[in-house]
Structures are given as C-alpha cells and as structure tokens.
Design a protein around this motif. Structure first.
Motif, PDB file in Angstrom:
ATOM      1  N   MET A   1       0.843  -1.217   0.000  1.00 33.19           N
ATOM      2  CA  MET A   1       0.000   0.000   0.000  1.00 33.19           C
ATOM      3  C   MET A   1       0.878   1.267   0.000  1.00 33.19           C
ATOM      4  SD  MET A   1      -3.022   1.558   0.525  1.00 33.19           S
ATOM      5  CE  MET A   1      -3.685   3.008   1.297  1.00 33.19           C
ATOM      6  N   GLN A   2       1.828   1.373   0.992  1.00 35.69           N
ATOM      7  CA  GLN A   2       2.707   2.540   1.058  1.00 35.69           C
ATOM      8  C   GLN A   2       3.579   2.635  -0.189  1.00 35.69           C
ATOM      9  OE1 GLN A   2       1.222   4.412   3.295  1.00 35.69           O
ATOM     10  NE2 GLN A   2       2.972   4.944   4.539  1.00 35.69           N
ATOM     11  N   ASP A  89      -9.498   6.039   4.070  1.00 34.98           N
ATOM     12  CA  ASP A  89      -9.839   4.790   3.380  1.00 34.98           C
ATOM     13  C   ASP A  89     -10.735   5.067   2.178  1.00 34.98           C
ATOM     14  OD1 ASP A  89      -8.356   3.178   5.084  1.00 34.98           O
ATOM     15  OD2 ASP A  89     -10.024   2.906   6.480  1.00 34.98           O
ATOM     16  N   ALA A  92      -8.448   6.464  -0.533  1.00 34.12           N
ATOM     17  CA  ALA A  92      -7.565   5.449  -1.127  1.00 34.12           C
ATOM     18  C   ALA A  92      -8.345   4.369  -1.868  1.00 34.12           C
ATOM     19  CB  ALA A  92      -6.696   4.825  -0.037  1.00 34.12           C
ATOM     20  N   ASP A  93      -9.379   3.820  -1.211  1.00 33.35           N
ATOM     21  CA  ASP A  93     -10.086   2.652  -1.755  1.00 33.35           C
ATOM     22  C   ASP A  93     -11.073   3.012  -2.862  1.00 33.35           C
ATOM     23  OD1 ASP A  93      -8.723   1.421   0.269  1.00 33.35           O
ATOM     24  OD2 ASP A  93     -10.472   1.081   1.557  1.00 33.35           O
ATOM     25  N   ASN A 131      -1.239   6.139  11.286  1.00 30.43           N
ATOM     26  CA  ASN A 131      -0.929   4.822  10.722  1.00 30.43           C
ATOM     27  C   ASN A 131      -2.145   3.899  10.766  1.00 30.43           C
ATOM     28  OD1 ASN A 131       1.813   4.539   9.710  1.00 30.43           O
ATOM     29  ND2 ASN A 131       2.483   5.102  11.756  1.00 30.43           N
ATOM     30  N   GLU A 132      -2.863   3.939  11.884  1.00 27.62           N
ATOM     31  CA  GLU A 132      -4.076   3.104  12.007  1.00 27.62           C
ATOM     32  C   GLU A 132      -5.139   3.505  10.984  1.00 27.62           C
ATOM     33  OE1 GLU A 132      -5.036   3.826  16.096  1.00 27.62           O
ATOM     34  OE2 GLU A 132      -3.477   2.465  16.853  1.00 27.62           O
ATOM     35  N   ARG A 133      -5.153   4.805  10.639  1.00 29.61           N
ATOM     36  CA  ARG A 133      -6.138   5.324   9.666  1.00 29.61           C
ATOM     37  C   ARG A 133      -5.617   5.253   8.227  1.00 29.61           C
ATOM     38  NH1 ARG A 133      -9.248   4.894  13.113  1.00 29.61           N
ATOM     39  NH2 ARG A 133     -10.222   6.440  14.480  1.00 29.61           N
ATOM     40  N   HIS A 134      -4.453   4.609   8.032  1.00 27.11           N
ATOM     41  CA  HIS A 134      -3.873   4.395   6.693  1.00 27.11           C
ATOM     42  C   HIS A 134      -3.486   5.692   5.972  1.00 27.11           C
ATOM     43  CE1 HIS A 134      -6.622   0.714   7.210  1.00 27.11           C
ATOM     44  NE2 HIS A 134      -5.395   0.402   7.596  1.00 27.11           N
ATOM     45  N   PHE A 136      -0.687   8.220   4.476  1.00 22.51           N
ATOM     46  CA  PHE A 136       0.619   8.019   3.834  1.00 22.51           C
ATOM     47  C   PHE A 136       1.671   9.011   4.343  1.00 22.51           C
ATOM     48  CE2 PHE A 136       3.481   9.528   0.401  1.00 22.51           C
ATOM     49  CZ  PHE A 136       4.231   8.377   0.212  1.00 22.51           C
TER      50      PHE A 136
END
Length: 294
Positions: A1-2, A89, A92-93, A131-134, A136
């Motif tokens: 992902m990163q 999310d 990103a998603d 980080n938990e919330r994704h 970058f």
C-alpha cells in the motif's frame, strides 16, 4: 500500500489537494463557501459543516485520481467518515487518491522575521493514529516573512527535526516553510531558504525521504535543485493567497513543480449550488490546476 502510494506521489501526473483548514481558518473557509457564522453555535457544529463541505468535494465526480494524486486532511476529517469509511480509506479505496494529514498545531508569534510552529506535544500518539487510519504522509507549516538568516535557519531546523520523527513513524513528511508572498524580501528569503533546505537534505540518510511544500518562487526554476534531489519525493507549491489564475500561471513556468492548492481549488464553490453546478465548478478548478501542474 505505502509502496504504491509512494510511486504514485513520486511519478504520478497531477496535483495534491489541500483540504486541511483547521480550527483557526475553518470559519473563513466556511464563509467563502457561503456558510455564515450564525449557522453554527459551537466547534462541533462548525466541524460537522466543514466535513459536509469536504465530503461534497471528495465525493464529487470531478475529484478524481486521473488529476488528483493526493489530498491533505485535517485531524477531525481523518477521524470522520464518508459513506461509512474513514476519510483516508474512502480516498484510497474508492477514489485512488493518497491521503495526507496536517499535524501542526498552528504558528507561534513572529520572532526573527519568522513564525515557527507551536509545539506538537501529542505528535507520537497522532502519528500512531495516522498509521491506524492508513495515512501516507503528513504536512506541517511555518512562515517566513523577512530575510533573517537566523530565523530561516530556525524554521528549517525545526521542520527537519520533526520531519525525522515522522519518518521514524513510517510516514512521509511534507515540510512546508512558506515564504509570505507579500514579503518585500521574498527573493532574498527564497535564496536563504533553498540553501538551508539543501544543507538538511544532504545530511539525510538514504532511507529518509521528504516532500517539500513551498511558495512559488519569484525566480523561475529556483527550486529545480530541490526537485531533483534524491531525498525529495516531490516538491509541491502552495497558492499562498494568489488567485487561481495567477497561481496557475506562475506554477506553469516552474519545471517539475506541482500544485498543492487549498483556496485556489475551492474558491468558487458554494453551499447553495446545485450538484451539477458544484461539480462543474470544481471540475473547472481541477482541470486548470492539473494543466498547470503537468
């Protein structure tokens, strides 16, 4: 992902949308959007209204990964949801757009011709949550008003010191030492700033990467050396108070510099616009900023 996100930000065509107005600038952002201060009676209601505005922008068909690489969020936005997903999310998603987080707590009083960042006492906890919330990467802003060597050194020292803490947490920091576009010493400020940034970049380890967010320089292509530096993922420009047209014109002249505009992106949007008028207005802004960025 990163890794995917890193490649997109480093090599992608497009720009980064700044949707990170915070407590101090939110009333102004809402007023520009047509929401007056009598529409809310406390901070929670204010943040709900600004999240509604950001949701409308992010969910618009015009807000699209073809032209927008990333989006910078405010802390409350990161902790809020869009269509049942946390904002990062959703970006990103659903949208394919890389999420960033504003982490600074605002500016200290002016000293030595600059405004440093206020202390960020809970930064480690915030980075853990990011980080938990994704998320970058992060963004943090200081301001330079005068060509004071000591002041500019202090700004860049602080930015890189905190930047290394952010890198250690596995995120990519956007270092933002903004030069006030109205400064009578803007050219001299930019020369001093570039030298200080280069000094810090050259001292980074090979696994330490940063982004830079800078005012569009008066001298065209002044920052080309920063753009080409191996430790720099991308250099993005803030609009800094220029109108969209002026910011785009200045941006176009600088090779490799891409936009990270806030006001210039949303200045013509209004809460009372129909969805089609809102989407058309946003599409025009996105298209013009994209063209200037490529």
């Amino acid at each position: 992902m990163q890794e995917q996100a890193f490649e997109k930000i480093k090599h992608g065509k497009g720009f980064i949308a700044a949707l990170d107005q915070s407590g101090g600038s939110t009333p102004k952002a809402l007023a520009a959007y047509g929401v007056s201060e009598d529409a809310y009676s406390n901070e929670d209601e204010m943040f709900k209204l600004v999240h509604d505005m950001r949701t409308r922008i992010i969910t618009s068909p015009a807000f699209d990964s073809e032209k927008i690489l990333g989006a910078i969020l405010f802390e409350q936005t990161m902790d809020s949801k869009i269509e049942g997903k946390y904002t990062a999310d959703y970006l990103a998603d659903v949208k394919g757009i890389v999420p960033f987080l504003k982490v600074d707590k605002g500016l200290a009083e002016e000293s030595n011709g600059v405004q440093l960042m206020k202390p960020i006492p809970d930064l480690d906890a915030l980075l853990k949550r990011a980080n938990e919330r994704h998320i970058f990467g992060t963004k943090m802003r200081s301001v330079i008003k005068h060509a004071n060597e000591e002041g500019i050194k202090a700004v860049v020292d602080q930015q890189f010191e905190i930047g290394k803490q952010i890198i250690a947490a596995g995120l990519v920091p956007i270092i933002e030492p903004e030069v006030d576009i109205h400064s009578a010493e803007k050219v001299a400020c930019e020369d001093l700033l570039k030298a200080e940034i280069l000094r810090h970049l050259d001292a980074l380890d090979s696994d330490q990467n940063v982004m830079l967010k800078l005012s569009i320089p008066t001298e065209v292509n002044l920052y080309k050396e920063l753009i080409d530096h191996p430790r720099v993922v991308r250099v993005v420009a803030l609009s800094g108070g220029y109108s969209t047209d002026e910011a785009n014109k200045k941006l176009k002249a600088n090779d490799g510099l891409i936009a990270s505009f806030s006001r210039a992106l949303s200045q013509d949007l209004n809460v009372n616009q129909s969805d089609s008028a809102f989407n058309d207005t946003l599409a025009k802004a996105v298209d013009s900023i994209y063209e200037a960025s490529i």
